[in-house]
Design an enzyme around this catalytic site. Structure first.
Site, mmCIF file in Angstrom:
data_model
loop_
_atom_site.group_PDB
_atom_site.id
_atom_site.type_symbol
_atom_site.label_atom_id
_atom_site.label_comp_id
_atom_site.label_asym_id
_atom_site.label_seq_id
_atom_site.Cartn_x
_atom_site.Cartn_y
_atom_site.Cartn_z
ATOM 1 N N HIS A 95 -33.673 -41.988 24.944
ATOM 2 C CA HIS A 95 -33.220 -41.206 26.086
ATOM 3 C C HIS A 95 -34.357 -40.296 26.547
ATOM 4 O O HIS A 95 -35.197 -39.873 25.737
ATOM 5 C CB HIS A 95 -32.007 -40.366 25.715
ATOM 6 C CG HIS A 95 -30.782 -41.191 25.455
ATOM 7 N ND1 HIS A 95 -29.515 -40.700 25.603
ATOM 8 C CD2 HIS A 95 -30.625 -42.477 25.056
ATOM 9 C CE1 HIS A 95 -28.634 -41.627 25.310
ATOM 10 N NE2 HIS A 95 -29.288 -42.731 24.965
ATOM 11 N N GLU A 97 -34.379 -37.228 27.398
ATOM 12 C CA GLU A 97 -34.382 -35.908 26.759
ATOM 13 C C GLU A 97 -35.002 -35.971 25.360
ATOM 14 O O GLU A 97 -35.759 -35.083 24.970
ATOM 15 C CB GLU A 97 -32.957 -35.352 26.668
ATOM 16 C CG GLU A 97 -32.299 -35.125 28.008
ATOM 17 C CD GLU A 97 -31.550 -36.344 28.554
ATOM 18 O OE1 GLU A 97 -30.774 -36.170 29.505
ATOM 19 O OE2 GLU A 97 -31.740 -37.460 28.039
ATOM 20 N N CYS A 125 -26.385 -36.602 27.544
ATOM 21 C CA CYS A 125 -25.258 -37.181 26.816
ATOM 22 C C CYS A 125 -24.987 -36.320 25.579
ATOM 23 O O CYS A 125 -25.774 -35.419 25.256
ATOM 24 C CB CYS A 125 -25.577 -38.618 26.416
ATOM 25 S SG CYS A 125 -26.776 -38.732 25.066
ATOM 26 N N CYS A 128 -28.015 -36.149 23.150
ATOM 27 C CA CYS A 128 -29.127 -35.339 23.650
ATOM 28 C C CYS A 128 -28.745 -33.865 23.711
ATOM 29 O O CYS A 128 -29.560 -32.996 23.409
ATOM 30 C CB CYS A 128 -29.558 -35.836 25.026
ATOM 31 S SG CYS A 128 -30.269 -37.497 24.972
#
Length: 185
Positions: A95, A97, A125, A128
């Site tokens: 991801h 992040e 999400c 994260c």
């Protein structure tokens, strides 16, 4: 008999009062959250908007080059970018992040992101978000809610995690069992 009726009436008033308080409190909760959101938005600076525009422009540029990512993120400290990340659609752990946090840790040489702001094209999400709390990010600024990013599938997965976290580990959809040393003997 009259005292019993008065007592019952008093109880009814108490129950009604408690119910009315609960209803009013419930009705005011979204308004309170909305007011806080509005205040947080008012507190944003021109630099906040500039960094968000940069993230969105990077996402658009990558798309024009044929690169497909789920989102982009940058981490900023004292007005300077210390971490960048792009989410890869083919890797559930890649991801934007997570990559930005890893990059920021490399640049800063610390596991704490105190004093940092994360700018992301999508709302983090649950995975994260947990990482951002663990690293002490000061603020998160995002463009698009996570449920809008990929439709109801993402919303459903995120909601599954959020609803599991409020339950006791043994009551979660993926049950957790703790073993003690004496269990293993």
């Amino acid at each position: 008999m009259r005292a019993e009726i008065q007592f019952i009436i008093l109880l009814l008033f108490l129950f009604y009062g408690s119910y009315a308080t609960l209803v009013v409190k419930k009705d005011l909760e979204p308004q309170r959250i909305s007011q806080r959101s509005q205040q947080l938005k008012k507190d944003l600076t021109e630099k906040d908007y500039a960094f968000m525009n940069m993230v969105l422009n990077d996402d658009d540029g990558a798309l024009e080059k044929g690169e497909f990512s789920s989102s982009g993120s940058v981490i900023v400290k004292n007005g300077k970018i210390v971490g960048r990340g792009k989410g890869l659609l083919v890797d559930p752990m890649s991801h934007a992040e997570v990559q930005a946090v890893r990059d920021a840790h490399g640049h800063l040489g610390t596991t704490s992101l105190d004093g940092c702001v994360l700018y992301s094209s999508t709302q983090p999400c649950p995975m994260c978000l947990s990482l951002l709390y663990l690293t002490n990010v000061d603020k998160i600024v995002y463009f698009m809610p996570s449920d809008a990013a990929s439709g109801t599938a993402v919303q459903s997965l995120n909601q599954r995690v959020y609803s599991a976290l409020i339950r006791h580990p043994s009551e979660r959809t993926i049950p957790e069992v703790r073993l003690f040393r004496e269990d293993l003997d």
